[in-house]
Motif scaffolding. Sequence first.
Motif, PDB file in Angstrom:
ATOM      1  N   GLY A 152      42.923 -77.861 -12.947  1.00  7.25           N
ATOM      2  CA  GLY A 152      41.779 -78.629 -12.473  1.00  7.25           C
ATOM      3  C   GLY A 152      41.871 -78.909 -10.985  1.00  7.25           C
ATOM      4  N   ALA A 153      41.616 -80.173 -10.604  1.00  6.63           N
ATOM      5  CA  ALA A 153      41.642 -80.565  -9.196  1.00  6.63           C
ATOM      6  C   ALA A 153      43.035 -80.972  -8.734  1.00  6.63           C
ATOM      7  CB  ALA A 153      40.665 -81.714  -8.977  1.00  6.63           C
ATOM      8  N   CYS A 154      44.029 -80.863  -9.622  1.00  9.77           N
ATOM      9  CA  CYS A 154      45.398 -81.237  -9.266  1.00  9.77           C
ATOM     10  C   CYS A 154      46.022 -80.181  -8.350  1.00  9.77           C
ATOM     11  CB  CYS A 154      46.241 -81.397 -10.520  1.00  9.77           C
ATOM     12  SG  CYS A 154      45.759 -82.805 -11.549  1.00  9.77           S
ATOM     13  N   PRO A 155      47.116 -80.509  -7.688  1.00  8.89           N
ATOM     14  CA  PRO A 155      47.784 -79.520  -6.838  1.00  8.89           C
ATOM     15  C   PRO A 155      48.235 -78.309  -7.654  1.00  8.89           C
ATOM     16  CG  PRO A 155      48.595 -81.733  -6.376  1.00  8.89           C
ATOM     17  CD  PRO A 155      47.746 -81.835  -7.605  1.00  8.89           C
ATOM     18  N   THR A 156      48.415 -77.197  -6.980  1.00 12.43           N
ATOM     19  CA  THR A 156      48.989 -76.012  -7.607  1.00 12.43           C
ATOM     20  C   THR A 156      50.397 -75.824  -7.100  1.00 12.43           C
ATOM     21  OG1 THR A 156      48.070 -74.599  -5.866  1.00 12.43           O
ATOM     22  CG2 THR A 156      46.762 -74.869  -7.869  1.00 12.43           C
ATOM     23  N   GLY A 157      51.231 -75.153  -7.910  1.00  7.26           N
ATOM     24  CA  GLY A 157      52.632 -75.010  -7.541  1.00  7.26           C
ATOM     25  C   GLY A 157      53.360 -76.333  -7.709  1.00  7.26           C
ATOM     26  N   GLY A 158      54.626 -76.368  -7.265  1.00 10.95           N
ATOM     27  CA  GLY A 158      55.369 -77.628  -7.330  1.00 10.95           C
ATOM     28  C   GLY A 158      55.524 -78.179  -8.725  1.00 10.95           C
ATOM     29  N   CYS A 159      55.509 -77.326  -9.738  1.00 15.00           N
ATOM     30  CA  CYS A 159      55.733 -77.685 -11.146  1.00 15.00           C
ATOM     31  C   CYS A 159      54.510 -78.274 -11.844  1.00 15.00           C
ATOM     32  CB  CYS A 159      56.920 -78.645 -11.313  1.00 15.00           C
ATOM     33  SG  CYS A 159      58.495 -77.976 -10.740  1.00 15.00           S
ATOM     34  N   TRP A 160      53.353 -78.299 -11.178  1.00 15.91           N
ATOM     35  CA  TRP A 160      52.160 -78.815 -11.844  1.00 15.91           C
ATOM     36  C   TRP A 160      51.756 -77.949 -13.033  1.00 15.91           C
ATOM     37  CZ3 TRP A 160      49.493 -83.267 -11.475  1.00 15.91           C
ATOM     38  CH2 TRP A 160      49.829 -84.124 -10.427  1.00 15.91           C
ATOM     39  N   GLU A 161      51.956 -76.651 -12.930  1.00 16.85           N
ATOM     40  CA  GLU A 161      51.635 -75.762 -14.053  1.00 16.85           C
ATOM     41  C   GLU A 161      52.520 -76.078 -15.255  1.00 16.85           C
ATOM     42  OE1 GLU A 161      50.153 -73.979 -10.349  1.00 16.85           O
ATOM     43  OE2 GLU A 161      52.079 -74.816 -10.939  1.00 16.85           O
ATOM     44  N   ARG A 162      53.748 -76.469 -14.987  1.00 21.33           N
ATOM     45  CA  ARG A 162      54.660 -76.882 -16.054  1.00 21.33           C
ATOM     46  C   ARG A 162      54.119 -78.107 -16.779  1.00 21.33           C
ATOM     47  NH1 ARG A 162      60.495 -79.023 -14.177  1.00 21.33           N
ATOM     48  NH2 ARG A 162      59.250 -80.798 -13.501  1.00 21.33           N
ATOM     49  N   LEU A 163      53.673 -79.108 -16.016  1.00 21.12           N
ATOM     50  CA  LEU A 163      53.172 -80.344 -16.609  1.00 21.12           C
ATOM     51  C   LEU A 163      51.932 -80.079 -17.461  1.00 21.12           C
ATOM     52  CD1 LEU A 163      53.489 -83.427 -16.803  1.00 21.12           C
ATOM     53  CD2 LEU A 163      52.046 -83.617 -14.773  1.00 21.12           C
ATOM     54  N   PHE A 164      51.026 -79.223 -16.976  1.00 18.92           N
ATOM     55  CA  PHE A 164      49.812 -78.955 -17.749  1.00 18.92           C
ATOM     56  C   PHE A 164      50.093 -78.079 -18.966  1.00 18.92           C
ATOM     57  CE2 PHE A 164      47.499 -80.755 -14.226  1.00 18.92           C
ATOM     58  CZ  PHE A 164      46.404 -81.321 -14.850  1.00 18.92           C
ATOM     59  N   GLY A 224      50.310 -86.179 -28.427  1.00 19.81           N
ATOM     60  CA  GLY A 224      49.116 -86.833 -27.932  1.00 19.81           C
ATOM     61  C   GLY A 224      49.315 -87.813 -26.794  1.00 19.81           C
ATOM     62  N   GLN A 225      50.529 -87.910 -26.240  1.00 18.31           N
ATOM     63  CA  GLN A 225      50.794 -88.883 -25.182  1.00 18.31           C
ATOM     64  C   GLN A 225      50.610 -88.314 -23.776  1.00 18.31           C
ATOM     65  OE1 GLN A 225      51.209 -92.126 -25.699  1.00 18.31           O
ATOM     66  NE2 GLN A 225      50.895 -91.631 -27.857  1.00 18.31           N
ATOM     67  N   LEU A 226      50.534 -86.994 -23.659  1.00 19.54           N
ATOM     68  CA  LEU A 226      50.432 -86.358 -22.347  1.00 19.54           C
ATOM     69  C   LEU A 226      49.018 -85.798 -22.184  1.00 19.54           C
ATOM     70  CD1 LEU A 226      52.213 -85.842 -19.892  1.00 19.54           C
ATOM     71  CD2 LEU A 226      52.882 -83.656 -20.892  1.00 19.54           C
ATOM     72  N   LEU A 227      48.065 -86.698 -22.025  1.00 19.61           N
ATOM     73  CA  LEU A 227      46.659 -86.315 -22.009  1.00 19.61           C
ATOM     74  C   LEU A 227      46.269 -85.736 -20.651  1.00 19.61           C
ATOM     75  CD1 LEU A 227      45.188 -89.450 -23.798  1.00 19.61           C
ATOM     76  CD2 LEU A 227      45.585 -87.184 -24.789  1.00 19.61           C
ATOM     77  N   PRO A 228      45.657 -84.533 -20.631  1.00 25.29           N
ATOM     78  CA  PRO A 228      45.296 -83.918 -19.352  1.00 25.29           C
ATOM     79  C   PRO A 228      44.324 -84.751 -18.534  1.00 25.29           C
ATOM     80  CG  PRO A 228      44.340 -82.721 -21.214  1.00 25.29           C
ATOM     81  CD  PRO A 228      45.318 -83.681 -21.778  1.00 25.29           C
ATOM     82  N   GLU A 229      43.412 -85.466 -19.204  1.00 27.70           N
ATOM     83  CA  GLU A 229      42.459 -86.285 -18.448  1.00 27.70           C
ATOM     84  C   GLU A 229      43.147 -87.448 -17.732  1.00 27.70           C
ATOM     85  OE1 GLU A 229      41.812 -87.326 -22.908  1.00 27.70           O
ATOM     86  OE2 GLU A 229      42.316 -85.554 -21.669  1.00 27.70           O
ATOM     87  N   LYS A 230      44.226 -87.976 -18.337  1.00 24.88           N
ATOM     88  CA  LYS A 230      44.989 -89.039 -17.687  1.00 24.88           C
ATOM     89  C   LYS A 230      45.768 -88.490 -16.497  1.00 24.88           C
ATOM     90  CE  LYS A 230      44.053 -92.681 -20.224  1.00 24.88           C
ATOM     91  NZ  LYS A 230      43.396 -93.878 -19.626  1.00 24.88           N
ATOM     92  N   ILE A 231      46.287 -87.283 -16.641  1.00 24.41           N
ATOM     93  CA  ILE A 231      46.984 -86.629 -15.528  1.00 24.41           C
ATOM     94  C   ILE A 231      46.012 -86.419 -14.376  1.00 24.41           C
ATOM     95  CG2 ILE A 231      48.172 -84.534 -14.796  1.00 24.41           C
ATOM     96  CD1 ILE A 231      49.146 -84.235 -17.700  1.00 24.41           C
ATOM     97  N   GLN A 232      44.831 -85.907 -14.684  1.00 23.12           N
ATOM     98  CA  GLN A 232      43.818 -85.664 -13.664  1.00 23.12           C
ATOM     99  C   GLN A 232      43.419 -86.968 -12.968  1.00 23.12           C
ATOM    100  OE1 GLN A 232      42.433 -82.840 -12.588  1.00 23.12           O
ATOM    101  NE2 GLN A 232      42.744 -81.302 -14.163  1.00 23.12           N
ATOM    102  N   GLU A 233      43.218 -88.009 -13.754  1.00 22.87           N
ATOM    103  CA  GLU A 233      42.797 -89.295 -13.192  1.00 22.87           C
ATOM    104  C   GLU A 233      43.860 -89.845 -12.244  1.00 22.87           C
ATOM    105  OE1 GLU A 233      41.878 -93.865 -14.717  1.00 22.87           O
ATOM    106  OE2 GLU A 233      42.085 -92.242 -16.173  1.00 22.87           O
ATOM    107  N   PHE A 234      45.116 -89.795 -12.665  1.00 23.62           N
ATOM    108  CA  PHE A 234      46.199 -90.308 -11.824  1.00 23.62           C
ATOM    109  C   PHE A 234      46.300 -89.502 -10.529  1.00 23.62           C
ATOM    110  CE2 PHE A 234      50.672 -90.443 -10.468  1.00 23.62           C
ATOM    111  CZ  PHE A 234      50.838 -91.815 -10.336  1.00 23.62           C
ATOM    112  N   SER A 235      46.232 -88.178 -10.644  1.00 26.01           N
ATOM    113  CA  SER A 235      46.327 -87.319  -9.479  1.00 26.01           C
ATOM    114  C   SER A 235      45.181 -87.595  -8.496  1.00 26.01           C
ATOM    115  CB  SER A 235      46.306 -85.843  -9.899  1.00 26.01           C
ATOM    116  OG  SER A 235      46.323 -84.992  -8.770  1.00 26.01           O
TER     117      SER A 235
END
Length: 250
Positions: A49-61, A158-169
Motif C-alpha cells: 500500500g502506501a507504506c515504505p518499500t524495502g527495509g523489511c516492510w514486505e516481511r511484515l505484510f 487476527g492480531q496483525l491487521l494490515p489496515e492497522k499497519i497502514q494507519e500507523f505508518s
Amino acid sequence: MLAMKSFARFVKPQGFVIVDDGLLPEDRHILSNHFDTIRFVPSKGVPVGACPTGGCWERLFTLSQENNDHYVIQLDSDTLTLSEPTEILECLAQKRSFTLGTSTGRETVGFSDAARFAHMSTSNHVQSHAERALANYPGHEHLKYVRGCAGFTGFAKGQLLPEKIQEFSTQMEKLIGKAKWHEWGSEQVTSNFMAANAPDSLVLPVERYQFWSPKVDNAKAMFVHFFGEFRFMGGMYVRQARRVIQQLSA
C-alpha cells in the motif's frame, strides 16, 4: 536453515514462508529438499500500500497476510534456538502474541513514557525519531509501545491487521516526515507497536532470549539473536551452530 531447523525441533510449524529478496534457484532447491512445507514469496510482489518499500516492510505484510488464518512467527535467519523455548510454547497454547525484548525494552509502556525515554537520546535513527514523536500520535493516551525487536515476534491469529499497519505508518509519516519514515528501521517500530497492543502480549525475558555480543554470557540462553556484525565476532555463532548441527544429526 539453521535458524529454521533449530527452532522447529521444539516448535512444530505448519510450514515455512520465506520472503525471497534474492535467493538463487539452487538456494531454493536446497531449502525445499530440507523442509516438507515451504513457500517462497518474492519480495517485489508483496503489496504494501502506501507504506515504505524495502527495509523489511514486505516481511511484515507477508506476516499479516498469513495471520488471517493462523498464528504466525517471524524468525530472522541470524538466530539460533538452543533449548526448548518454554515461553513460546506457552504463548502458542494460550494464543498469546510475543516479541523479543531488548536491554532498553523489557516491558510494554504507554506512548508518553516511550517518548520521554526516546528524548534522552539525540540519535538521528528513524526509530529514535519515531519514538520521540509517539507523544503526539492521535489517541496516544490509550496506546502502548515496546522497544523490542521485529526479528523474533509472534502474533496470535487476527492480531496483525494490515489496515492497522497502514494507519500507523500514515500517522508516523505525518509526524516525522516521509523521507525519515521511509528509512530502514521504520518497519521495526511498526512491529513493536503492533506487538505491544496485541491483547496480553508477552515481552520475552532478555536473560533467556538474548542479543549476543562478546560481553554477553549465553550459558542460560534458550534463544540467541546474533544481530548484525556480532555473528562474525569471537566465533560464538560458529561454535553454537556446530553444536546445533551435531544435536540435529543425532
